[in-house]
Design a protein around this motif. Structure first.
Motif, PDB file in Angstrom:
ATOM      1  N   ARG A 288      12.917   9.286  -1.390  1.00 37.35           N
ATOM      2  CA  ARG A 288      12.047  10.513  -1.653  1.00 37.35           C
ATOM      3  C   ARG A 288      11.010   9.954  -2.537  1.00 37.35           C
ATOM      4  O   ARG A 288      10.121  10.801  -2.929  1.00 37.35           O
ATOM      5  N   MET A 289      10.925   8.894  -3.142  1.00 31.62           N
ATOM      6  CA  MET A 289      10.149   8.096  -3.864  1.00 31.62           C
ATOM      7  C   MET A 289      10.123   9.009  -5.018  1.00 31.62           C
ATOM      8  O   MET A 289       8.891   9.515  -5.711  1.00 31.62           O
TER       9      MET A 289
ATOM     10  N   ILE B 278       3.532   4.530 -10.340  1.00 36.31           N
ATOM     11  CA  ILE B 278       2.408   4.036  -9.164  1.00 36.31           C
ATOM     12  C   ILE B 278       1.461   5.403  -8.698  1.00 36.31           C
ATOM     13  O   ILE B 278       0.316   5.163  -8.702  1.00 36.31           O
ATOM     14  N   ARG B 279       2.153   6.338  -8.762  1.00 39.39           N
ATOM     15  CA  ARG B 279       1.256   7.382  -8.555  1.00 39.39           C
ATOM     16  C   ARG B 279       0.029   7.793  -9.549  1.00 39.39           C
ATOM     17  O   ARG B 279      -0.725   8.135  -9.211  1.00 39.39           O
ATOM     18  N   ALA B 280       0.568   7.323 -10.939  1.00 41.49           N
ATOM     19  CA  ALA B 280      -0.388   7.716 -11.878  1.00 41.49           C
ATOM     20  C   ALA B 280      -1.361   6.693 -12.141  1.00 41.49           C
ATOM     21  O   ALA B 280      -2.414   7.337 -12.562  1.00 41.49           O
ATOM     22  N   GLN B 281      -1.189   5.431 -11.868  1.00 40.50           N
ATOM     23  CA  GLN B 281      -2.081   4.504 -12.308  1.00 40.50           C
ATOM     24  C   GLN B 281      -3.156   4.466 -11.314  1.00 40.50           C
ATOM     25  O   GLN B 281      -3.164   4.509 -10.067  1.00 40.50           O
TER      26      GLN B 281
ATOM     27  N   LEU C 229      -0.842   8.095   9.312  1.00 42.96           N
ATOM     28  CA  LEU C 229      -1.872   7.338   9.288  1.00 42.96           C
ATOM     29  C   LEU C 229      -2.516   7.071   7.838  1.00 42.96           C
ATOM     30  O   LEU C 229      -3.174   6.126   7.334  1.00 42.96           O
ATOM     31  N   LEU C 230      -2.436   8.220   6.999  1.00 37.94           N
ATOM     32  CA  LEU C 230      -2.921   8.398   5.536  1.00 37.94           C
ATOM     33  C   LEU C 230      -2.630   7.287   4.643  1.00 37.94           C
ATOM     34  O   LEU C 230      -3.080   6.807   3.759  1.00 37.94           O
TER      35      LEU C 230
ATOM     36  N   GLY D 162      -1.314   4.718  -0.344  1.00 38.08           N
ATOM     37  CA  GLY D 162       0.129   4.194  -0.125  1.00 38.08           C
ATOM     38  C   GLY D 162       1.007   5.516   0.354  1.00 38.08           C
ATOM     39  O   GLY D 162       0.633   6.625   0.000  1.00 38.08           O
ATOM     40  N   PRO D 163       2.266   5.340   0.695  1.00 34.59           N
ATOM     41  CA  PRO D 163       3.009   6.359   0.768  1.00 34.59           C
ATOM     42  C   PRO D 163       3.145   7.459  -0.507  1.00 34.59           C
ATOM     43  O   PRO D 163       3.101   8.645  -0.251  1.00 34.59           O
ATOM     44  N   ARG D 164       2.939   7.026  -1.817  1.00 35.36           N
ATOM     45  CA  ARG D 164       3.024   7.777  -2.751  1.00 35.36           C
ATOM     46  C   ARG D 164       1.840   8.652  -3.060  1.00 35.36           C
ATOM     47  O   ARG D 164       1.726   9.769  -3.378  1.00 35.36           O
TER      48      ARG D 164
END
Length: 1545
Positions: A265-266, A274-277, A921-922, A929-931
């Protein structure tokens, strides 16, 4: 509070409306009320004493006291002031007389969290509680003191209650206020307060005790007291519980869910980071973002100062094509080399400094990676292609890794604290690869690690205390090089006249810059100077030279520069050879896929980089089928060696110089063989593997690109790029009795509108239902798929129904002209059983879900593959080699193709928010990326799920700056209306649509697009002053004549002017803007690819061109037999036909030859594929003349051009001989309990669980006239004896009448052979093993025992026996003369009648020991033994340093480690000496008299050797009777101890 005069704890109920206690509603002249209030503020001395008592008690709980203060302070901060209360009263109509607090963020969550294992309930008491007549249950009263922990929370409450007691008014006080004076009233109040506190202390917070009346409580108090009598027993528990509560960690989701679920579930910490940077997600990952185990990259971003070095490092590693076109003088673009360097520098800046992804650079910055000539703007040169950009990205990542390795190398050098000119001026400047960095680190460690250990720091008592730094434990193993460097040998190594690093510098330069210092003495004489003066410890000169050579060879072999030269030599001159193992010889036949390289010989490594052959070789090696060898070309190796010798040798011609040059040549040989060649082989192996894996991954990616980089299927009359509505159908496996036809219909938006099932399309009812669905839904295309060849029948039936309806004339116009096509179904096959399909269409059957996959593929192959995620590797893009590529590498290559394709098409962001399928696709959009895609969708959904323009990404904090710059041009926002002014009538900014947000134009180029539109419309700024800035864009887009107006613009001049004025390169960007103004996000991909005939056949049947090749023999089943032909069916379901002509050679009728259902073999003579008619069939021949020749020539794998034909023929002959021997060999049947049809390995496995001395008789590999006898000498030690069988039964059903061992020893039957030969030797073996001088274990164990014994007894010598495990049937006699000598090892051979020490026979163990002592004494007196310097080892004996036996010294047997083959003769050959019995029952003398030395020509040679004399019954020898050792058969032990033969012999 100020207004109320009362203050109660947080959590009390608010007074209802109408019951307000506000002071403004009270009578002003209520003097009695005011007096009572004033009295509440008076604190007398008794109260102060009570408060002091409370403070004393609280000192025992300081932690809780601080907690109470902290909470009180927080409550004061949270308390609502008087203005807030008035505002609440005004709006609610209620009166707030109690204390209210604000709710802090998170307070509600914190208040609900449990603070201990049991919940506490805090109950506020009142007069009603005291007057309540309800009593608690008896068991509750009995449990009052069970758990004092339940009342922990009361202490915090008491603090506030002590302060608030004076504010509590009781009704009885009001009633009796007139009859009491102030002192009486105060005394009563104190009494009530004391009782209240006692009651609260006893009850704590237990609600079940809240109903005890005063009388009951007094009774309880009299019986139990106040409870403090038990404080000594409860105090520790209370403190422990408090500490447990305080130490209890806060519950997190990591404590609840499995780590694998959190990763899926990342939700890990890395995912949050990764999401924050503000860095594109794929740039943060070390592996593919599709990988479930994706990890964070640890590389640091490059700086501007690194770009020049990076460009020069990268440019030579891009591709061979770039090297040919730009670097060579005759290259096509050699004149643009400087521009290429500039383009690479720009690309590196965008990728690693600005952190833009490849699609952004390719789409929006292509002008900066192309050559633009202002004088000829129409002829730009593409310096870097899209593939070059991806390659640049990969090589740039390696360069970043190299920078980190260099930094680690520099840090290590600094820690050593040394100064090395060679390292600083030569090695460090040439570290250009990861391998060189690792070599340099190893070289530094070799040179300076010991110096680092020897260094010590001096500390004084007044020095600042150093904080302990945890260090990694260094390996404790000391190499021979380190040991030698610590001795005088290191000075001897300096005598070679030149340092190793100077040799390397001579080697890498064109001429020698360092010269050798000549020595006056030759090497041996020079080495003798370094010998130890103590003769007992002195080493020979040649041994000292050998150790000195080892030092120099090690330093040369570990030199980073020389290793790199060797790698470069291997890269251009490596040869790969393959040889099969014994298992591979038999298993790899001519039809095996590995046969292509079974005998590969000296193939150039460079020729293997673009084929899967080497990976197949490694796979075969891992299966133990082949062995791989990598060598250098002989001329390249000789050139390298010669050049290294020249760099090391002296130019003098004296005899001494020649001797030293020979010594140096030995150093070079050792450095090459021990260090340089092995490191070159290892590197070459990994280099080829990585290159091949990259190439194959690229091939798979190219196959994926061909499938997804296409437009949706476009039926006639539809605009390219629009999604069609699709009806998908499938008959499954096509069984008419089991399978029904599934039909689904998806509209052009991909939504499922209808689905149904039909039993068939034969019945009129089903046909009408199908045609009705066609007329109602009017699909643009019908896609068909299935799992068998029966699908072609379904397609033919569909076409017949559609054609029939259109040609019927009656209402034919209602029937649409719908094409029927096949589509690739790999994704649909995976989708039908996936979890995603179950979530999306749970009501559909698996076949219905399969149809959904078919329909979606026709609408968008890209979306189908993108939705697979990491399961995309399950698709077979290349059947032959895809499984050889590591999954992570394959995922990375496939992901890059998906990223390219998605960014080429763009993503409608508003549709992605609402459509979960399209949302896949996003994740491939540039920067995301996925996150990041996941969090972007959540943010947009929280705003309402719809964006108006791209500005909202920044204004609303949806994307960070870098991510926005990466993704903005690829996120499409479809505009439904014309742009409006960006400000409303109040002058406020509002979000309005912008037509450029629906184009591929990046926001940074919006002004350029608006300028172009303004110029095309020939408008001035005054004309559009009050309009939206993009109003002109909307006008030009809707202009009917926009193509002509835009073509009239001179974009070349515009681009030249921009380049001259601002050095901006925008020529490509101008073209993109023009195309987008004409067709926003227009379709740029090629047309949809429909599978061809072979692809359809493979999809439905699994047959390929190879399996259906003409000439292949297949098994078929006769389906229908006609007069002139037979209809057959292959195993795959394909139908075939055999005409009468090809049925038999005799021309018989089909009915005479074949019956329906019969299986026959036939050869394929023709393959007929007609996709337009949906017909797939083969024509076969079953004639004997056609089938008898076989199909080996078609199935045979073609061998490689580099083939070892000679070895192949030798192995073929060996295999043929073995097959003939197996055919000729019959299974022996001999009626004897010890006979088994075993080979040697099976015999050893059988004897493994038997006792020592047990025997197995078995067939021999030498033929039917031989037998083999295997007996167990000891655990895992077996001797195999060859026995010649005279008068053998040719049928192998019986044993012969005479058995001969060693050519002369004859036995009449097998029992005599076992007893008189095998068991006799077994007794001798056991007799020696029970002797006190025998030591079990290995020879090294005996050596250690001897050394320890002599060390403990310096005046004594020691000897002992042990089994020789390399020669079954032999012992080793090991002897140590004194502590300064080396252990001598003499061989002892066992025969049925005694032992032999060299040529000396001994009847028993005592005689053997005597023979040893006599021989040792004679040799020591003669100077042949004794362990002193120059001592001589007897011929045939050996020392630990020379374990190899002398020539001719063969073993009378073989261990189990030998290869399976012919049974050896344990005695070497026939003896020429007659057998003569010794007198007195002793050993025969003349039988061995001819042997001068053990191991001489008479023993172990091919023609002669020890023989066992014919059996003679020995007389009593008078041996002692030692106890039988464990593991010996009792009867055999009795034989030994009784010195007699068993009864009957």
């Amino acid at each position: 509070m100020q207004g109320s005069g009362q203050e109660e704890e947080e959590g009390d109920e608010i007074a209802p409306a109408g019951a307000s206690d506000d002071s403004s509603e009270e009578p002003e002249d209520d003097e009695e009320e005011e007096r009572r209030i004033r009295e509440g503020f008076i604190v007398d001395e008794d109260e102060e004493e009570e408060e002091e008592d409370v403070e004393v008690k609280k000192k025992h709980k300081p932690k809780r006291h601080r907690k109470s203060h902290r909470r009180s302070r927080d409550e004061e901060e949270d308390a609502l002031d008087e203005d807030d209360l008035e505002l609440l009263e005004e709006n609610t109509g209620a009166s707030f007389s109690r204390r209210l607090t604000r709710i802090r963020p998170g307070r509600e969550i914190e208040s609900r969290a449990p603070s201990s294992s049991k919940p506490r309930a805090v109950v506020e008491s009142s007069d009603e509680d005291l007057d309540n007549d309800e009593f608690p249950r008896v068991q509750d009263i009995h449990n009052i003191w069970d758990d004092e922990r339940m009342a922990v929370g009361r202490d915090d409450d008491d603090v506030d209650m002590d302060d608030m007691d004076n504010f509590i008014e009781y009704e009885d006080e009001d009633e009796a206020s007139g009859a009491m004076d102030e002192n009486e009233r105060e005394e009563k109040r104190r009494e009530r307060r004391r009782l209240e506190k006692a009651r609260r202390r006893a009850f704590g917070s237990r609600p079940e005790l809240a109903g005890i009346d005063q009388g009951a409580w007094e009774e309880i108090h009299e019986v139990f007291g106040d409870g403090h009598d038990y404080d000594w027993a409860l105090g520790d528990d209370e403190e422990t519980n408090f500490e447990e509560e305080r130490a209890k960690p806060e519950m997190k989701y990591q404590d609840v869910f499995e780590p694998s679920e959190i990763r899926a579930r990342m939700l890990t910490e890395d995912d949050d980071l990764i999401r924050a940077q503000d860095i594109p997600e794929r740039l943060q990952l070390a592996t593919s973002s599709l990988s479930p185990s994706a990890t964070l990259s640890i590389h640091k971003a490059l700086g501007e100062n690194d770009l020049d070095d990076a460009a020069s490092w990268v440019i030579t590693r891009l591709s061979g094509r770039k090297e040919r076109e730009f670097f060579r003088g005759d290259g096509q673009y050699h004149h643009l080399l400087s521009d290429l360097v500039q383009a690479i520098t720009c690309a590196l800046r965008y990728l690693f400094v600005s952190e833009f992804e490849v699609p952004y650079v390719w789409t929006h910055k292509r002008d900066y990676i192309s050559y633009f000539d202002p004088s000829n703007p129409r002829a730009p040169v593409e310096l870097l292609s899209l593939d070059d950009l991806w390659r640049l990205y990969v090589v740039g990542q390696k360069y970043r890794s190299l920078l980190e390795r260099r930094a680690a190398l520099d840090a290590l050098y600094a820690r050593f604290g040394v100064s090395d000119d060679y390292f600083e001026n030569e090695v460090r400047k040439r570290v250009e690869t990861a391998e060189m960095s690792a070599d340099a680190i190893e070289w530094l460690g070799m040179k300076y690690r010991e110096e680092k250990k020897n260094k010590f720091d001096v500390h004084f008592h007044d020095d600042e205390e150093q904080s302990e730094v945890r260090k990694h434990k260094m390996p404790s193993r000391v190499s021979a090089y380190e040991l030698a460097k610590k001795t005088v040998v290191s000075k001897l190594a300096d005598g070679y006249g030149i340092k190793p690093h100077e040799v390397v510098l001579n080697f890498i330069s064109d001429h020698n810059t360092h010269f050798v210092e000549e020595q006056e003495l030759n090497p041996l004489a020079y080495a003798e100077q370094f010998a130890d003066p103590d003769v007992t410890r002195a080493q020979p000169a040649d041994e000292l030279l050998a150790r000195a050579r080892m030092i120099i060879a090690t330093e040369l072999g570990k030199d980073p520069l020389l290793r790199q030269e060797m790698r470069n030599t291997f890269k251009s001159n490596a040869l790969v050879s393959v040889s099969p193992t014994e298992r591979g010889i038999t298993k790899i036949d001519e039809q095996h896929p590995y046969f292509n390289f079974k005998y590969l010989l000296h193939k150039n490594a460079g020729d293997m980089l673009q084929s899967p052959q080497f990976l197949n070789i490694l796979a075969a090696e891992s299966d133990h089928l082949v062995t791989v060898s990598i060598t250098l070309r002989p001329e390249a190796k000789a050139k390298f060696e010669r050049k290294l010798n020249d760099a090391f040798a002296s130019d003098s011609f004296s005899d001494t110089a020649r001797a030293w040059n020979e010594e140096r040549s030995r150093v070079i040989q050792e450095a090459l063989e021990q260090h340089l060649l092995p490191i070159g082989v290892k590197w070459t192996r990994e280099w080829i593997r990585e290159e091949v894996e990259d190439y194959l991954a690229k091939q798979c990616a190219q196959s994926l690109r061909e499938r997804i980089d296409v437009a949706p299927y476009t039926p006639p009359g539809m605009k390219r790029g629009d999604s069609p509505s699709v009806m998908a159908m499938s008959w499954g496996k096509g069984d008419p009795h089991k399978d029904s036809i599934a039909i689904v219909f998806l509209d052009d938006a991909g939504r499922l509108r209808e689905h149904t099932k039909l039993d068939n399309l034969v019945n009129t009812e089903n046909q009408d239902e199908f045609m009705d669905m066609i007329k109602r839904r009017r699909p643009d295309v019908i896609t068909v798929g299935g799992f068998s060849i029966a699908t072609t029948k379904l397609v033919r039936r569909i076409k017949e129904l559609l054609d029939g309806a259109k040609n019927s004339g009656d209402r034919s116009a209602e029937v649409p002209n719908t094409p029927v096509i096949y589509v690739h179904d790999e994704v649909a096959r995976i989708y039908q059983h996936s979890h995603r399909a179950e979530e999306e269409f749970s009501a559909l059957s698996p076949l219905g879900k399969y149809c959904v996959g078919l329909a979606r593929y026709a609408q968008s192959p890209l979306n189908e593959y993108a939705a697979l995620g990491s399961d995309i590797t399950a698709i077979a893009f290349e059947d032959e080699f895809q499984q050889l590529v590591p999954k992570e590498k394959l995922l990375t290559a496939l992901e890059r193709v998906l990223v390219d394709a998605v960014n080429r098409v763009g993503v409608d962001i508003n549709r992605a928010v609402t459509d979960a399928y399209y949302q896949h696709l996003l994740r491939f959009v540039c920067g995301l990326g996925p996150r990041k895609a996941q969090v972007l969708i959540k943010k947009i959904a929280s705003m309402g799920g719809n964006l108006v323009n791209r500005d909202q990404f920044i204004k609303n904090g949806l994307l960070t700056t870098k991510i926005f710059l990466n993704a903005a041009g690829f996120l499409r926002i479809v505009q439904d209306s014309e742009p409006k002014p960006a400000k409303n009538r109040h002058g406020e900014d509002i979000d309005v649509p912008d037509p450029l947000d629906s184009t591929r134009v990046h926001p940074e180029d919006y002004e350029l697009a608006r300028k172009m539109a303004t110029d095309a419309l020939e408008l001035d700024e005054e004309d559009i002053h009050d309009e939206h800035p993009s109003h002109v864009v909307a006008v030009i887009m809707q202009d009917d004549d926009n193509v002509k107006k835009l073509d009239d613009l001179n974009l070349d001049d515009f681009a030249v002017n921009m380049f001259v004025a601002n050095n901006d390169k925008k020529r490509h960007t101008l073209n993109v803007i023009r195309s987008e103004l004409l067709d926003p996000f227009g379709e740029r991909r090629p047309d949809f690819i429909v599978p061809d005939d072979w692809e359809v056949l493979t999809m439905l049947t699994g047959e390929t061109r190879r399996t259906l090749h003409v000439g292949i023999i297949v098994s078929v089943q006769a389906a229908r037999v006609k007069d002139n032909f037979v209809i057959v069916r292959l195993d795959s379901g394909i139908e075939g036909m055999i005409t009468k002509r090809y049925l038999t050679d005799e021309g018989l009728s089909p009915a005479q030859v074949v019956k329906p259902g019969q299986t026959i073999s036939g050869v394929i003579i023709d393959v007929k594929l007609d996709l337009s008619a949906d017909q797939f069939s083969v024509e076969l021949s079953t004639r004997e003349s056609d089938v008898s020749s076989g199909d080996n020539q078609f199935r045979r794998i073609k061998p490689d051009d580099c083939w070892d034909h000679a070895q192949h023929e030798r192995d073929k002959e060996m295999q043929a001989r073995k097959k003939r021997a197996e055919v000729d060999r019959t299974r022996r049947v001999i009626k004897h309990p010890n006979f088994h049809n075993f080979n040697s390995q099976q015999a050893e496995q059988y004897l493994e669980k038997q006792q020592r001395g047990d025997v197995v008789i078995r067939p021999s590999s030498k033929g039917s006239s031989h037998l083999a006898v295997t007996w167990k000498v000891d655990e895992k030690l077996y001797q195999h004896i060859d026995v010649m069988e005279l008068n053998a039964d040719p049928s192998g059903q019986a044993a012969g009448s005479k058995f001969i061992v060693d050519g002369t020893l004859q036995f009449s039957d097998l029992d005599e052979l076992i007893v008189n030969h095998v068991q006799a030797m077994a007794r001798k073996v056991e007799e020696l093993m029970v002797h006190e001088k025998y030591k079990p274990g290995t020879e090294d164990d005996l050596h250690l025992f001897l050394r320890n014994f002599v060390a403990a007894n310096p005046s004594k010598s020691a000897y002992g026996f042990t089994l020789n495990r390399k020669r079954p049937g032999h012992f080793n006699l090991c002897y140590l003369a004194n502590k300064n000598s080396t252990v001598q090892t003499w061989p002892v051979r066992v025969t049925p009648h005694g032992y032999y020490l060299f040529d000396t026979p001994a009847a028993g163990v005592p005689e053997l020991c005597d023979a040893f002592k006599v021989r040792q004494k004679s040799m020591s007196l003669g100077g042949g033994l004794g362990g002193g310097p120059g001592g001589k080892t007897p011929y045939g004996a050996r020392t630990p340093a020379a374990r190899t036996p002398a020539p001719g010294h063969t073993t009378p047997g073989h261990m189990s480690a030998r290869q399976v083959g012919r049974t050896p003769n344990p005695y070497g050959g026939a003896s020429t000496h007659p057998s003569v019995s010794a007198p007195g029952g002793g050993l025969p003398q003349t039988g061995y008299s001819g042997m001068s030395q053990y191991g001489g020509p008479q023993y172990g040679g091919p023609a002669a050797g020890f023989q066992t004399p014919s059996f003679q019954q020995p007389g009593p020898s008078g041996f002692g009777q030692p106890p039988a050792p464990a593991g010996i058969h009792p009867s055999r032990a009795a034989m030994i101890q009784g010195n007699s033969w068993p009864n009957g012999f």
